[in-house]
Motif scaffolding. Structure first.
Motif, PDB file in Angstrom:
ATOM      1  N   ARG A 121      17.469  42.649  48.749  1.00 28.03           N
ATOM      2  CA  ARG A 121      16.901  43.608  47.789  1.00 28.03           C
ATOM      3  C   ARG A 121      15.507  44.056  48.200  1.00 28.03           C
ATOM      4  O   ARG A 121      15.031  45.109  47.769  1.00 28.03           O
ATOM      5  N   TRP A 172      15.958  49.641  50.420  1.00 27.46           N
ATOM      6  CA  TRP A 172      17.304  49.819  49.861  1.00 27.46           C
ATOM      7  C   TRP A 172      17.218  50.419  48.469  1.00 27.46           C
ATOM      8  O   TRP A 172      16.356  50.057  47.668  1.00 27.46           O
ATOM      9  N   HIS A 226      21.898  48.571  45.293  1.00 29.58           N
ATOM     10  CA  HIS A 226      21.842  47.117  45.448  1.00 29.58           C
ATOM     11  C   HIS A 226      22.314  46.418  44.180  1.00 29.58           C
ATOM     12  O   HIS A 226      23.087  45.458  44.236  1.00 29.58           O
ATOM     13  N   HIS A 267      25.500  45.013  45.748  1.00 27.72           N
ATOM     14  CA  HIS A 267      25.050  43.932  46.632  1.00 27.72           C
ATOM     15  C   HIS A 267      24.362  42.789  45.897  1.00 27.72           C
ATOM     16  O   HIS A 267      23.973  41.800  46.515  1.00 27.72           O
ATOM     17  N   GLU A 314      24.134  38.784  46.623  1.00 32.08           N
ATOM     18  CA  GLU A 314      23.950  38.593  48.056  1.00 32.08           C
ATOM     19  C   GLU A 314      24.798  37.443  48.595  1.00 32.08           C
ATOM     20  O   GLU A 314      26.006  37.374  48.325  1.00 32.08           O
TER      21      GLU A 314
END
Length: 290
Positions: A121, A242, A247, A251, A254
């Motif tokens: 991040r 990002w 994110h 994402h 993670e």
């Protein structure tokens, strides 16, 4: 490289080892053991590979991660990215680096998987292994004695009329008001004057020392893919920010949630590419049919 890809410039790796790692922890390797460069040179000695801290911990506990590969030490290495438009704008779906080395004849033609990386991040860093040993991270001190002051929020225009400053550069629009490249003491004094300016709930003020992390982030503010370059110990280093919305939606979690993406070595004509592939939402399992 793809004809639809975007040129991100070049990086340099005079040590002969190039590292792609998580920006939020790139400066913390020496706190747990060997410096980043030691770990990276060992991984690159096997033709490239993934490494992490803690070295003996399970994958869900990895908090420093990187991939290291051999690279030409005597020339700039071209970096390109294939973009994809996500929630709030363009993001990287493929990152490619021309390593400046011939494809080994004994490897065949198939891609070689080196491991995988999460999308940090805080962004990613691509640069020379030894240069990154001196990387000053997120909460580090100023590397040049300077800092940036920015302010924004409900009363930003009123504060600007009283304290001056300029709009900071930002891709696709104007950033917050601020003053850049101030000596540290002057930066803190300027910020304190704004903060003490009566009851102004909703007016935010930030002082950002010129760490390498901040300078990369600042350089990326004017790029559609949040990509920026600075020099560290004589080496060109690339930072890749990002999009927060992308994110958060795709994402977040993670490594602990297995949100990781393959890094490979691939043949491109007679040369070798390092490629990090982050599938678009349409390419993710189960999405194409929905």
């Amino acid at each position: 490289m793809s004809e639809t890809s975007v040129d991100l410039g070049v990086v340099t790796a005079p040590s002969g080892v190039l590292v792609l790692g998580m920006a939020g922890s790139i400066d913390q390797w020496s706190e747990t053991g060997d410096p980043l460069s030691v770990r990276a040179l060992a991984a690159a000695g096997f033709g490239g590979g993934h490494f992490h801290e803690p070295a003996d911990g399970p994958s869900s506990d990895w908090w420093c991660e990187a991939v290291a590969v051999p690279a030409a030490a005597d020339r700039p290495l071209k970096v390109r990215a294939k973009p994809w438009v996500s929630y709030d704008g363009p993001v990287v779906s493929v990152l490619e680096v021309d390593l400046g080395l011939p494809w080994p004849s004994n490897r065949g033609r198939s891609p070689i998987r080196l491991g995988d990386l999460p999308v940090d991040r805080c962004g990613m860093v691509l640069g020379d292994a030894r240069a990154l040993d001196s990387f000053v991270g997120l909460n580090g001190e100023s590397v040049d004695g300077l800092a940036d002051v920015t302010y924004w929020g409900k009363y930003a225009d009123d504060a600007h009329a009283r304290f001056d400053g300029e709009r900071t550069p930002q891709y696709g629009g104007q950033g917050p008001y601020g003053r850049l490249d101030l000596p540290l003491r002057e930066a803190h004094e300027f910020a304190d004057r704004i903060r003490s300016w009566g009851p102004r709930a909703g007016l935010m003020v930030s002082v950002d020392a010129h760490s390498h992390f901040h300078l990369l982030d600042r350089a990326g503010q004017i790029h559609p893919l949040s990509a920026g370059r600075i020099e560290i110990d004589g080496c060109q280093v690339l930072g890749l920010g990002w999009d927060p919305g992308d994110h958060s939606m795709r994402h977040r979690g993670e490594r602990a949630w297995d949100q990781v993406y393959a890094v490979t070595l691939e043949q491109a004509g007679t040369t070798t590419l390092m490629r990090w592939t982050i599938p678009t939402e349409a390419e993710e399992p189960g999405q194409a049919e929905s």
